[in-house]
Design a protein around this motif. Structure first.
Motif, short mmCIF file in Angstrom:
data_model
loop_
_atom_site.label_atom_id
_atom_site.label_comp_id
_atom_site.label_asym_id
_atom_site.label_seq_id
_atom_site.Cartn_x
_atom_site.Cartn_y
_atom_site.Cartn_z
N VAL A 33 42.77 38.86 42.83
CA VAL A 33 42.52 38.66 44.28
C VAL A 33 41.69 37.24 44.63
CG1 VAL A 33 41.58 39.72 46.31
CG2 VAL A 33 42.07 41.03 44.48
N CYS A 34 41.03 36.86 43.29
CA CYS A 34 40.50 35.67 43.42
C CYS A 34 41.04 34.42 42.69
CB CYS A 34 38.67 35.80 43.26
SG CYS A 34 38.52 36.01 41.41
N PHE A 35 42.29 34.79 42.27
CA PHE A 35 43.22 33.75 41.78
C PHE A 35 42.52 33.11 40.50
CE2 PHE A 35 44.06 33.82 46.39
CZ PHE A 35 45.14 34.18 46.51
N ALA A 36 41.76 33.85 39.54
CA ALA A 36 41.42 33.06 38.36
C ALA A 36 42.07 33.71 37.14
CB ALA A 36 39.86 33.56 38.49
N GLY A 37 42.44 35.32 37.25
CA GLY A 37 42.97 35.62 36.11
C GLY A 37 44.01 36.67 36.32
N GLY A 38 44.67 36.81 37.12
CA GLY A 38 45.93 37.60 37.40
C GLY A 38 47.14 37.28 36.64
N SER A 39 48.27 38.03 36.85
CA SER A 39 49.37 37.61 36.03
C SER A 39 49.95 36.37 36.18
CB SER A 39 50.63 38.82 36.42
OG SER A 39 50.90 38.61 37.99
N ARG A 40 49.88 35.82 37.37
CA ARG A 40 50.28 34.29 37.63
C ARG A 40 49.47 33.34 36.75
NH1 ARG A 40 48.38 30.90 41.79
NH2 ARG A 40 49.94 29.19 42.13
N GLU A 41 48.39 33.62 37.02
CA GLU A 41 47.19 32.72 36.12
C GLU A 41 47.41 32.80 34.76
OE1 GLU A 41 46.06 34.68 38.85
OE2 GLU A 41 45.99 32.90 40.19
N VAL A 86 48.23 40.24 17.57
CA VAL A 86 47.77 38.50 17.47
C VAL A 86 46.42 38.37 16.92
CG1 VAL A 86 48.87 38.35 19.73
CG2 VAL A 86 46.60 39.07 19.51
N ASP A 87 46.37 37.01 16.53
CA ASP A 87 45.06 36.52 15.98
C ASP A 87 43.79 36.58 16.84
OD1 ASP A 87 46.62 35.99 13.69
OD2 ASP A 87 47.16 33.96 14.65
N VAL A 88 43.94 36.38 18.37
CA VAL A 88 43.03 36.28 19.48
C VAL A 88 43.77 36.71 20.69
CG1 VAL A 88 43.56 33.72 19.90
CG2 VAL A 88 41.42 34.71 20.41
N VAL A 89 42.61 37.33 21.46
CA VAL A 89 43.05 37.70 22.59
C VAL A 89 42.26 36.98 23.64
CG1 VAL A 89 43.11 39.58 24.61
CG2 VAL A 89 43.61 40.12 21.93
N LEU A 90 42.88 36.18 24.53
CA LEU A 90 42.29 35.35 25.35
C LEU A 90 42.34 36.19 26.80
CD1 LEU A 90 40.90 32.58 26.32
CD2 LEU A 90 43.41 32.05 27.04
N SER A 91 41.16 36.87 27.21
CA SER A 91 41.02 37.58 28.26
C SER A 91 40.70 36.75 29.61
CB SER A 91 39.79 38.70 28.10
OG SER A 91 39.73 39.35 29.38
N LEU A 92 41.55 37.12 30.52
CA LEU A 92 41.33 36.54 31.75
C LEU A 92 40.76 37.63 32.65
CD1 LEU A 92 44.22 34.01 32.43
CD2 LEU A 92 42.31 33.54 31.36
N GLY A 93 40.02 38.50 32.10
CA GLY A 93 39.46 39.29 33.00
C GLY A 93 37.92 38.99 33.08
N CYS A 94 37.19 39.63 33.88
CA CYS A 94 35.84 39.31 34.16
C CYS A 94 34.91 39.63 32.79
CB CYS A 94 35.00 40.12 35.04
SG CYS A 94 34.80 41.81 34.89
N GLY A 95 33.67 39.19 32.65
CA GLY A 95 32.82 39.44 31.38
C GLY A 95 33.14 41.06 30.83
N ILE A 96 33.30 41.93 31.96
CA ILE A 96 33.38 43.40 31.76
C ILE A 96 34.76 43.74 30.76
CG2 ILE A 96 33.48 45.66 32.56
CD1 ILE A 96 32.36 44.47 35.27
N PRO A 112 36.59 34.69 26.03
CA PRO A 112 36.88 34.71 27.52
C PRO A 112 37.44 33.53 27.87
CG PRO A 112 34.39 33.89 27.13
CD PRO A 112 35.24 34.35 25.48
N GLY A 113 38.55 33.77 28.87
CA GLY A 113 39.21 32.69 29.44
C GLY A 113 38.42 32.10 30.82
N LEU A 114 37.62 33.01 31.43
CA LEU A 114 36.92 32.91 32.56
C LEU A 114 35.44 32.76 32.46
CD1 LEU A 114 38.87 35.58 34.74
CD2 LEU A 114 39.69 33.18 34.34
N ASN A 115 34.84 32.36 33.39
CA ASN A 115 33.38 32.55 33.75
C ASN A 115 33.25 33.55 34.92
OD1 ASN A 115 32.58 30.62 31.57
ND2 ASN A 115 32.95 29.01 33.09
#
Lengths: 226, 343
Positions: A33-41, A86-96, A112-115
């Motif tokens: 919803v805040c356009f930071a880590g959805g499927s599009r991003e 995979v060798d690494v997961v880049l999460s575009l979720g929040c810190g949780i 983490p891919g987001l702050n």
């Protein structure tokens, strides 16, 4: 909602490092919803990583996937197989979300891919603002529905301080003075008398200051089988 | 409960105010280093010209010698410190512990402040505290004195810290209509004296005081409006445009400009160092004159019990201001009979 912002591609590249196989994991809830880590991003970041690594002569295999909610185990089960490859997961979720992946997949390396910024709301298209600090003991009933803990730069309970000018906070004219908002709202609702009592020191024990928090609802827990 | 012959703290400032004298306090900014000689030099400029010296606490969020450390030096030098303490840097544990220490060092006056946000200072990346706010701090230290309890409610055994407790108010900060009420809250919390943000606009201050009197607050606390000598028209405009809660009427700006009129319209290169020195002197003289006139006007306002002179990094100005306002020499009110500390 939880509001987050993407890290720069430079930082993401550093975090991913020399990993050959990367899974970019988006989350379908708040960060969508805040356009930071959805499927599009997630798809865009995956493409950027592919391109950047190719240009650097170190082409990586980068896939992307988005789950409904990274913060619940059930949804993470859906991507267990991909995570395992995979060798690494880049999460575009929040810190949780990042921590949920680390907890649920003990053998996976997740970065983490987001702050994660704050809990807030969109005030206009493209603008999000903080509203709640999760202090654990809501006082909005005393302040006309405006939170001084989250929105006053000094978290004052008996504000405003002397730095309030034309509705703005002393730290920045883009920041509204929470106490001006409280004052205006209580005035318009004819409830100014609420502000005449001295609010006692807050018990921060319910906040993060009391240590990591946990809620146990016995009424909801599944009973142990006899 | 210890009672210092009817005084809350028996401090010089309290004695002066309680005996009906028009009080004078002055500000001393501690240095950004550990040099005690700076405090001694500055305190020599103030000795005899005020009833108490405010020591700022990391003013504008810039690290400086602590107000308690500087206050202890003042005690040794025979001046009376009013230590300032802000809510930005200490939680309730640190505040209470430092105040026990401050009392043990002979400090008797305390001004409780919120504190400027750290983003203004030289450590903008610092974590702030704001565990309690200034009204709550006033209440906490008043109860340490009057109820002999710590903030947690635990009883204090042995000597309690007996401070003359003050708070600040900014009469023209927003929302303006709420300011007298907020002052009332601080007084209800236990503030015996109030020092205000710098006042230049007398009619605006009178309006504020009208409301204060209507609420009867002036009878429950001593109000000392802040005054400050201007150093230049540039400083005046800077304060007017950048410091929340400071109103400077155009007339005052014009007076400052007029003081330097003979050098006006000349570029930097056209002015010799002597010209600049003379211009600066002319501005400062006018700034001091305006300050004296402000004090005289404030003195006439019902409910004003004194003035707080903030000559920022210009402690030399205090002497001519106090003398010019007819406030020298300062009254001598004998200290109450010394009482043995209870332990």
């Amino acid at each position: 909602m939880i509001v987050a912002e993407q890290k720069t591609l430079e930082e993401i590249k550093t975090l991913v490092g020399s990993a050959k196989n990367v899974l970019v994991a988006g989350c379908g809830t708040c960060v969508t919803v805040c356009f930071a880590g959805g499927s599009r991003e997630a798809a865009i970041v995956a493409a950027e990583l592919r391109m950047a690594s190719k240009l650097a002569g170190d082409a990586k295999a980068v896939a992307d996937v988005t789950v409904q909610r990274q913060c619940e185990w059930e949804y993470l089960d859906e991507i267990a197989e991909q995570v395992g490859k995979v060798d690494v997961v880049l999460s575009l979720g929040c810190g949780i979300g990042v921590q949920a992946i680390a907890e649920h997949f003990p053998n996976a390396w997740v970065v983490p891919g987001l702050n994660t910024k704050f809990m807030g709301l969109p005030t206009e298209q493209g603008v999000w603002a903080e509203r709640c600090a999760a202090c654990g003991d809501c006082i909005l009933g005393l302040t006309g529905g405006v939170c001084p803990i989250a929105r006053c730069s000094k978290s004052l309970l008996n504000g405003p301080c002397g730095g309030s000018l034309d509705g703005h906070c002393e730290i920045n004219s883009d920041v509204s003075c929470a106490w001006q908002l409280i004052y205006d709202r209580l005035t318009s609702m004819d409830k100014l008398e609420v502000l005449m009592d001295i609010q006692p020191p807050k018990n921060w024990k319910t906040s993060r200051d009391g240590g990591p928090r946990k809620i146990v609802r016995e009424d909801l827990r599944l009973g142990k089988e006899e | 409960m210890t009672n210092t012959n009817g005084y809350l703290s028996g401090s010089n400032l309290e004695r002066v105010l309680k005996n009906g004298h028009f009080a004078v306090t002055a500000e001393l900014g501690p240095p950004q280093n550990a040099d005690r000689s700076v405090i001694i030099k500055k305190s020599a400029l103030l000795k005899g010209y005020c009833d108490g010296v405010n020591l700022t606490d990391n003013q504008t969020a810039i690290v400086r010698m602590s107000s308690i450390g500087a206050g202890a030096i003042l005690v040794q030098e025979g001046l009376e410190p009013i230590i300032q303490m802000v809510c930005r840097d200490r939680n309730r544990l640190a505040m209470q512990s430092d105040l026990l220490g401050a009392y043990a060092l002979g400090i008797r006056n305390l001004l409780c402040l919120t504190g400027d946000h750290q983003s203004f200072g030289n450590h903008p990346g610092a974590k702030n505290v704001f565990d309690i706010d200034s009204a709550q701090m006033v209440q906490m230290v008043s109860e340490m004195r009057d109820k002999r309890i710590f903030q947690c409610g635990e009883e204090m055994k042995g000597q309690e810290p007996r401070f003359f407790v003050g708070a600040a108010e900014s009469p023209f900060a927003h929302p303006v209509d709420f300011r007298p009420y907020r002052l009332g809250k601080k007084v209800k919390a236990g503030a015996s004296f109030i020092q205000t943000q710098i006042v230049f606009d007398i009619p605006a201050f009178k309006k504020f005081m009208e409301k204060v009197r209507e609420l009867g607050i002036h009878k429950q606390t001593y109000i000392l409006p802040g005054v400050s000598p201007l150093k230049s028209p540039t400083m005046a405009k800077y304060m007017r445009d950048n410091v929340p809660g400071i109103l400077i009427p155009d007339e005052i700006i014009k007076r400052m400009e007029a003081a330097g009129a003979i050098w006006a319209g000349k570029s930097k290169d056209e002015l010799t160092p002597e010209d600049k020195k003379a211009r600066s002197k002319a501005w400062q003289a006018e700034g001091i004159k305006i300050c004296i006139e402000t004090i005289q006007q404030l003195r006439e306002v019902e409910g004003v019990s004194g003035v707080h002179i903030m000559a920022i990094e210009w402690e030399e100005a205090v002497k001519p201001i106090v003398e010019g306002a007819g406030l020298y020499p300062r009254p001598v009110v004998p200290a109450p009979e010394p009482q043995a500390d209870k332990n």
